[in-house]
Design a protein around this motif. Structure first.
Motif, PDB file in Angstrom:
ATOM      1  N   GLU A  63       0.885  -1.397   0.024  1.00  0.00           N
ATOM      2  CA  GLU A  63       0.061  -0.019  -0.068  1.00  0.00           C
ATOM      3  C   GLU A  63       0.791   1.196   0.018  1.00  0.00           C
ATOM      4  N   THR A  64       1.967   1.185   0.656  1.00  0.00           N
ATOM      5  CA  THR A  64       2.823   2.331   0.833  1.00  0.00           C
ATOM      6  C   THR A  64       3.908   2.525  -0.494  1.00  0.00           C
ATOM      7  N   CYS A  65       4.190   1.281  -1.378  1.00  0.00           N
ATOM      8  CA  CYS A  65       5.154   1.201  -1.935  1.00  0.00           C
ATOM      9  C   CYS A  65       4.488   1.327  -3.490  1.00  0.00           C
ATOM     10  N   GLU A  66       5.319   1.592  -4.479  1.00  0.00           N
ATOM     11  CA  GLU A  66       5.006   1.745  -5.847  1.00  0.00           C
ATOM     12  C   GLU A  66       6.290   1.097  -6.485  1.00  0.00           C
ATOM     13  N   VAL A  67       5.778   0.067  -6.967  1.00  0.00           N
ATOM     14  CA  VAL A  67       7.057  -0.976  -7.724  1.00  0.00           C
ATOM     15  C   VAL A  67       6.813  -1.042  -9.472  1.00  0.00           C
ATOM     16  N   GLN A  68       7.772  -0.516 -10.323  1.00  0.00           N
ATOM     17  CA  GLN A  68       7.274  -0.511 -11.410  1.00  0.00           C
ATOM     18  C   GLN A  68       8.559  -1.426 -12.426  1.00  0.00           C
ATOM     19  N   PHE A  69       8.081  -2.292 -13.022  1.00  0.00           N
ATOM     20  CA  PHE A  69       8.980  -3.268 -13.975  1.00  0.00           C
ATOM     21  C   PHE A  69       8.530  -2.624 -15.107  1.00  0.00           C
ATOM     22  N   GLU A  70       9.938  -2.434 -15.866  1.00  0.00           N
ATOM     23  CA  GLU A  70       9.977  -1.916 -17.251  1.00  0.00           C
ATOM     24  C   GLU A  70      10.954  -2.911 -18.121  1.00  0.00           C
ATOM     25  N   ARG A  71      10.833  -2.921 -19.269  1.00  0.00           N
ATOM     26  CA  ARG A  71      11.632  -3.845 -20.145  1.00  0.00           C
ATOM     27  C   ARG A  71      13.212  -3.600 -19.651  1.00  0.00           C
ATOM     28  N   GLN A  72      13.579  -2.382 -19.453  1.00  0.00           N
ATOM     29  CA  GLN A  72      14.959  -2.216 -19.425  1.00  0.00           C
ATOM     30  C   GLN A  72      15.115  -1.253 -17.935  1.00  0.00           C
ATOM     31  N   SER A  73      14.133  -1.374 -17.018  1.00  0.00           N
ATOM     32  CA  SER A  73      14.425  -0.473 -15.891  1.00  0.00           C
ATOM     33  C   SER A  73      13.387  -1.284 -14.710  1.00  0.00           C
ATOM     34  N   LEU A  74      13.823  -0.903 -13.488  1.00  0.00           N
ATOM     35  CA  LEU A  74      13.085  -0.991 -12.335  1.00  0.00           C
ATOM     36  C   LEU A  74      13.382  -0.035 -11.374  1.00  0.00           C
ATOM     37  N   SER A  75      12.047   0.635 -10.823  1.00  0.00           N
ATOM     38  CA  SER A  75      11.988   1.575  -9.904  1.00  0.00           C
ATOM     39  C   SER A  75      11.105   1.497  -8.592  1.00  0.00           C
ATOM     40  N   LEU A  76      11.440   2.021  -7.620  1.00  0.00           N
ATOM     41  CA  LEU A  76      10.672   1.684  -6.517  1.00  0.00           C
ATOM     42  C   LEU A  76      10.411   3.067  -5.819  1.00  0.00           C
ATOM     43  N   ASP A  77       9.160   3.495  -5.379  1.00  0.00           N
ATOM     44  CA  ASP A  77       8.809   4.840  -4.731  1.00  0.00           C
ATOM     45  C   ASP A  77       8.251   4.368  -3.424  1.00  0.00           C
ATOM     46  N   TRP A  78       8.683   4.638  -2.109  1.00  0.00           N
ATOM     47  CA  TRP A  78       8.316   4.303  -0.941  1.00  0.00           C
ATOM     48  C   TRP A  78       7.598   5.610  -0.222  1.00  0.00           C
ATOM     49  N   ALA A  79       6.451   5.541   0.186  1.00  0.00           N
ATOM     50  CA  ALA A  79       5.975   6.645   0.907  1.00  0.00           C
ATOM     51  C   ALA A  79       6.165   6.276   2.302  1.00  0.00           C
ATOM     52  N   ILE A  80       7.225   6.835   3.065  1.00  0.00           N
ATOM     53  CA  ILE A  80       7.562   6.415   4.254  1.00  0.00           C
ATOM     54  C   ILE A  80       6.362   7.133   5.265  1.00  0.00           C
ATOM     55  N   SER A  81       6.255   8.447   5.032  1.00  0.00           N
ATOM     56  CA  SER A  81       5.043   9.105   5.819  1.00  0.00           C
ATOM     57  C   SER A  81       4.543  10.261   4.854  1.00  0.00           C
ATOM     58  N   GLN A  82       3.686  11.063   5.525  1.00  0.00           N
ATOM     59  CA  GLN A  82       3.100  12.077   4.714  1.00  0.00           C
ATOM     60  C   GLN A  82       4.291  13.129   4.331  1.00  0.00           C
ATOM     61  N   SER A  83       5.161  13.046   4.803  1.00  0.00           N
ATOM     62  CA  SER A  83       6.214  14.227   4.656  1.00  0.00           C
ATOM     63  C   SER A  83       7.542  13.624   4.287  1.00  0.00           C
ATOM     64  N   ASP A  84       7.656  12.594   4.162  1.00  0.00           N
ATOM     65  CA  ASP A  84       8.916  11.766   3.621  1.00  0.00           C
ATOM     66  C   ASP A  84       8.675  10.778   2.761  1.00  0.00           C
ATOM     67  N   SER A  85       9.706  10.547   1.773  1.00  0.00           N
ATOM     68  CA  SER A  85       9.470   9.415   0.774  1.00  0.00           C
ATOM     69  C   SER A  85      10.779   9.033   0.588  1.00  0.00           C
ATOM     70  N   TRP A  86      10.970   7.920  -0.148  1.00  0.00           N
ATOM     71  CA  TRP A  86      12.287   7.297  -0.605  1.00  0.00           C
ATOM     72  C   TRP A  86      12.117   6.539  -2.008  1.00  0.00           C
ATOM     73  N   GLN A  87      13.130   7.013  -2.920  1.00  0.00           N
ATOM     74  CA  GLN A  87      12.987   6.570  -4.477  1.00  0.00           C
ATOM     75  C   GLN A  87      14.334   5.450  -4.626  1.00  0.00           C
ATOM     76  N   LEU A  88      14.109   4.540  -5.466  1.00  0.00           N
ATOM     77  CA  LEU A  88      15.257   3.598  -5.845  1.00  0.00           C
ATOM     78  C   LEU A  88      15.124   3.347  -7.490  1.00  0.00           C
ATOM     79  N   CYS A  89      15.794   3.506  -8.243  1.00  0.00           N
ATOM     80  CA  CYS A  89      15.847   3.527  -9.518  1.00  0.00           C
ATOM     81  C   CYS A  89      17.007   2.766 -10.168  1.00  0.00           C
ATOM     82  N   PHE A  90      16.820   1.718 -10.967  1.00  0.00           N
ATOM     83  CA  PHE A  90      17.900   1.130 -12.139  1.00  0.00           C
ATOM     84  C   PHE A  90      17.744   1.253 -13.267  1.00  0.00           C
ATOM     85  N   ASP A  91      18.376   2.015 -14.170  1.00  0.00           N
ATOM     86  CA  ASP A  91      17.996   2.317 -15.363  1.00  0.00           C
ATOM     87  C   ASP A  91      19.233   2.669 -16.315  1.00  0.00           C
TER      88      ASP A  91
END
Length: 242
Positions: A63-91
């Motif tokens: 519910e708090t994470c959005e994971v996207q799988f693409e043909r040549q990339s992987l990304s993660l967007d984590w909503a830690i709280s209402q005022s804080d988030s963290w992203q990770l991407c391999f592209d």
């Protein structure tokens, strides 16, 4: 119009003259900005068909994470709280993946993102550098070399080992004694026609495991009597309780 002259204070006794800046000497460049500190650790493992990226984030959910799988990339967007988030991407990724066959699994202290490789082979890294070839850009010989030598282990200063070749060179232990006899009967049964199999089943069952015949014409029309080994007496199962 007259220019107002700026009054310069008189230099006192014993006061050293100001130190002039050497001509042509430029000011020192500002220091580079510090690299951002990685907030959450991650690593990856692989086999010939899949790559699994593990991110050690405690309390993350689907519910708090959005994971996207693409043909040549992987990304993660984590909503830690209402005022804080963290992203990770391999592209770009080292090779292409199949997004429909890739999954994200959440645990209490980590997130595992399992990607299905579009082509079998070993990835040299998770992300592809500018001068590196993707798997689909490799020649057939290069792809075969990566596939055959995975998984590989290297001795210090040595080359990757082809484990498939090593396993094929290990001599198989030959069965001996009763194990060899059972193996021989299994080969006869496996290669025999239906009549041979019926004869073997009937003779073995009716004789209590003491006779094994492959001749259906001999055992098909009569009951096969047990033949105990020399020095032993043949008894029926019912006789054992009398």
């Amino acid at each position: 119009p007259s220019c107002r002259r700026r009054r310069v204070p008189a230099r006192g006794r014993g006061q050293a003259p100001p130190h002039p800046r050497p001509p042509g000497r430029a000011a020192a460049p500002p220091p580079p900005p510090p690299k951002p500190v990685q907030r959450f650790r991650h690593d990856f493992i692989q086999n010939p068909t899949h790559v699994t990226v593990t991110v050690y984030i405690k309390g993350a959910t689907k519910e708090t994470c959005e994971v996207q799988f693409e043909r040549q990339s992987l990304s993660l967007d984590w909503a830690i709280s209402q005022s804080d988030s963290w992203q990770l991407c391999f592209d770009p990724l080292f090779g292409e993946i199949d997004p429909k066959e890739s999954t994200a699994t959440f645990f209490g202290t980590k997130l595992e993102m399992k990607m299905k490789k579009a082509s079998q082979g070993k990835w040299d890294s998770l992300e592809r550098k500018q001068d590196e070839k993707a798997l689909d850009e490799l020649s057939e010989e290069e792809v075969k070399r990566k596939r055959d030598y995975y998984p590989s282990s290297k001795a210090q200063g040595g080359q990757a080992k082809n484990w498939d070749k090593i396993v094929g060179e290990i001599p198989e232990d030959k069965p001996e004694g009763e194990e060899a006899l059972n193996s021989f009967f299994q080969q006869i049964y496996g290669r025999g026609d239906p009549e041979i199999r019926r004869a073997m089943n009937k003779s073995f069952q009716e004789s209590g495991g003491t006779v094994l015949s492959t001749n259906w014409g001999e055992v098909g029309s009569k009951k096969v009597e047990g033949t105990p080994p020399k020095g032993l007496e043949m008894k029926q199962w019912n006789d054992l309780h009398k």
